[in-house]
Motif scaffolding. Sequence first.
Motif, PDB file in Angstrom:
ATOM      1  N   GLY A 160      63.595  71.866  66.619  1.00 53.94           N
ATOM      2  CA  GLY A 160      64.364  71.996  67.854  1.00 53.94           C
ATOM      3  C   GLY A 160      65.696  71.279  67.815  1.00 53.94           C
ATOM      4  O   GLY A 160      66.558  71.508  68.669  1.00 53.94           O
ATOM      5  N   LEU A 161      65.888  70.399  66.816  1.00 58.13           N
ATOM      6  CA  LEU A 161      67.143  69.646  66.687  1.00 58.13           C
ATOM      7  C   LEU A 161      68.055  70.194  65.590  1.00 58.13           C
ATOM      8  O   LEU A 161      69.140  69.671  65.368  1.00 58.13           O
ATOM      9  CB  LEU A 161      66.829  68.176  66.372  1.00 58.13           C
ATOM     10  N   ALA A 162      67.623  71.239  64.910  1.00 53.39           N
ATOM     11  CA  ALA A 162      68.344  71.735  63.731  1.00 53.39           C
ATOM     12  C   ALA A 162      69.784  72.131  64.032  1.00 53.39           C
ATOM     13  O   ALA A 162      70.665  71.981  63.188  1.00 53.39           O
ATOM     14  CB  ALA A 162      67.590  72.917  63.111  1.00 53.39           C
ATOM     15  N   HIS A 163      70.036  72.660  65.224  1.00 57.64           N
ATOM     16  CA  HIS A 163      71.388  73.096  65.581  1.00 57.64           C
ATOM     17  C   HIS A 163      72.017  72.207  66.651  1.00 57.64           C
ATOM     18  O   HIS A 163      72.963  72.616  67.319  1.00 57.64           O
ATOM     19  CB  HIS A 163      71.353  74.548  66.059  1.00 57.64           C
ATOM     20  N   HIS A 164      71.490  70.983  66.794  1.00 56.79           N
ATOM     21  CA  HIS A 164      72.037  70.071  67.807  1.00 56.79           C
ATOM     22  C   HIS A 164      73.481  69.730  67.450  1.00 56.79           C
ATOM     23  O   HIS A 164      73.762  69.310  66.325  1.00 56.79           O
ATOM     24  CB  HIS A 164      71.194  68.799  67.870  1.00 56.79           C
ATOM     25  N   PRO A 165      74.418  69.869  68.399  1.00 54.75           N
ATOM     26  CA  PRO A 165      75.842  69.735  68.070  1.00 54.75           C
ATOM     27  C   PRO A 165      76.378  68.308  68.090  1.00 54.75           C
ATOM     28  O   PRO A 165      77.572  68.093  68.275  1.00 54.75           O
ATOM     29  CB  PRO A 165      76.508  70.572  69.172  1.00 54.75           C
ATOM     30  N   ALA A 166      75.518  67.316  67.918  1.00 53.50           N
ATOM     31  CA  ALA A 166      75.960  65.924  67.931  1.00 53.50           C
ATOM     32  C   ALA A 166      75.318  65.182  66.762  1.00 53.50           C
ATOM     33  O   ALA A 166      74.282  65.587  66.236  1.00 53.50           O
ATOM     34  CB  ALA A 166      75.569  65.260  69.254  1.00 53.50           C
ATOM     35  N   THR A 167      75.940  64.074  66.358  1.00 53.65           N
ATOM     36  CA  THR A 167      75.329  63.212  65.357  1.00 53.65           C
ATOM     37  C   THR A 167      74.027  62.656  65.928  1.00 53.65           C
ATOM     38  O   THR A 167      73.989  62.184  67.062  1.00 53.65           O
ATOM     39  CB  THR A 167      76.279  62.057  64.989  1.00 53.65           C
ATOM     40  N   LEU A 168      72.971  62.733  65.137  1.00 54.02           N
ATOM     41  CA  LEU A 168      71.650  62.285  65.587  1.00 54.02           C
ATOM     42  C   LEU A 168      71.339  60.913  65.007  1.00 54.02           C
ATOM     43  O   LEU A 168      71.592  60.654  63.822  1.00 54.02           O
ATOM     44  CB  LEU A 168      70.580  63.277  65.133  1.00 54.02           C
ATOM     45  N   ILE A 169      70.785  60.028  65.845  1.00 55.27           N
ATOM     46  CA  ILE A 169      70.432  58.674  65.413  1.00 55.27           C
ATOM     47  C   ILE A 169      68.928  58.482  65.586  1.00 55.27           C
ATOM     48  O   ILE A 169      68.390  58.658  66.683  1.00 55.27           O
ATOM     49  CB  ILE A 169      71.186  57.611  66.234  1.00 55.27           C
ATOM     50  N   PHE A 170      68.266  58.115  64.491  1.00 57.64           N
ATOM     51  CA  PHE A 170      66.827  57.885  64.509  1.00 57.64           C
ATOM     52  C   PHE A 170      66.526  56.472  64.009  1.00 57.64           C
ATOM     53  O   PHE A 170      67.290  55.904  63.233  1.00 57.64           O
ATOM     54  CB  PHE A 170      66.102  58.871  63.577  1.00 57.64           C
ATOM     55  N   TYR A 171      65.383  55.953  64.428  1.00 56.36           N
ATOM     56  CA  TYR A 171      64.827  54.741  63.829  1.00 56.36           C
ATOM     57  C   TYR A 171      63.586  55.146  63.032  1.00 56.36           C
ATOM     58  O   TYR A 171      62.896  56.095  63.385  1.00 56.36           O
ATOM     59  CB  TYR A 171      64.396  53.737  64.908  1.00 56.36           C
ATOM     60  N   GLU A 172      63.309  54.404  61.959  1.00 54.71           N
ATOM     61  CA  GLU A 172      62.080  54.685  61.209  1.00 54.71           C
ATOM     62  C   GLU A 172      61.603  53.436  60.482  1.00 54.71           C
ATOM     63  O   GLU A 172      62.412  52.616  60.030  1.00 54.71           O
ATOM     64  CB  GLU A 172      62.298  55.829  60.209  1.00 54.71           C
ATOM     65  N   ALA A 173      60.286  53.302  60.408  1.00 57.54           N
ATOM     66  CA  ALA A 173      59.668  52.203  59.669  1.00 57.54           C
ATOM     67  C   ALA A 173      59.717  52.502  58.184  1.00 57.54           C
ATOM     68  O   ALA A 173      59.686  53.676  57.779  1.00 57.54           O
ATOM     69  CB  ALA A 173      58.218  52.022  60.129  1.00 57.54           C
ATOM     70  N   PRO A 174      59.776  51.472  57.338  1.00 56.17           N
ATOM     71  CA  PRO A 174      59.939  51.718  55.893  1.00 56.17           C
ATOM     72  C   PRO A 174      58.808  52.538  55.276  1.00 56.17           C
ATOM     73  O   PRO A 174      59.067  53.389  54.420  1.00 56.17           O
ATOM     74  CB  PRO A 174      59.998  50.299  55.302  1.00 56.17           C
TER      75      PRO A 174
END
Length: 289
Positions: A160-174
């Motif tokens: 659902g985010l594949a064509h999102h028109p903005a820079t995406l910011i995620f957090y993730e555990a190592p």
Amino acid sequence: MTQIISSFAQHDSGTLYLVPTPIGNLDDMTFRAIKVLQAADFIAAEDTRNTQKLLNHFEIETKQISFHEHNTQQRIPELLALLQEGKSIAQVSDAGMPSISDPGKELVAAAIDADIAVVPLPGANAGITALIASGLAPQPFTFYGFVQRKKTAQAEELAGLAHHPATLIFYEAPHRLQKTLQAMASAFGGDRRAVLARELTKRYEEFARGTLDELVEVAANPRGEYVIMVAPGPRAEEPATAEELVPLADRVDALVAEGLKPNAAIKVAAKERGLSRQDAYAQYHQLKE
């Protein structure tokens, strides 16, 4: 009814202060944050042992109350009662901004419902800190936080985010980093530009810039806390207009000639035209008649 509460006007109740804490480097603590923590009657902390180290460093002796995702329902009435008595409470998470992928939002909502003043302090935030040094477009951006952990739900979420028109910011555990990057490469395309930021503000702060496929390799031996930033997606292709499509009856006949049964062919043609199956079925038989 519209609610207007001045943060700095006199109130009978106390004030809930939202106080950011450093994400690594203790020098990022602001003078105002220290003063608020010193002056507050209580500090609501995600992990009192972790926050005590911060308080010791700045010689702050304010009493702590534990407030985390597992005791939210118990603590909120207790904290509201203190605020309504006129006490001030400073709410902190282990690092960064309260409520941003951390506890806090439920307490804020409850305080607002109770007409208690909520005062936010500016301060350290991993997502924004990483973004401005990423080299990706800083505006517009969407802070997404952690993606879902279950594989199927995560795949649907990322699709659902594949064509999102903005820079995406995620957090993730190592320990989940490489699998999440692989899922992103699958959903967004392995050649999508992306950036990994690691251990922000700390001694081993590091940025890795490349494509998602390249970053999957970089993440083979992850260490520390990560921010993932992904470049904006390509614009989704516009669906063909009715004028650009062959007549519905001709399309159905062509699909039948390819081996589809008539009902299945009508369903495919309906989807291509954004029609319901019933409408397409009716149109097809009208055209045939």
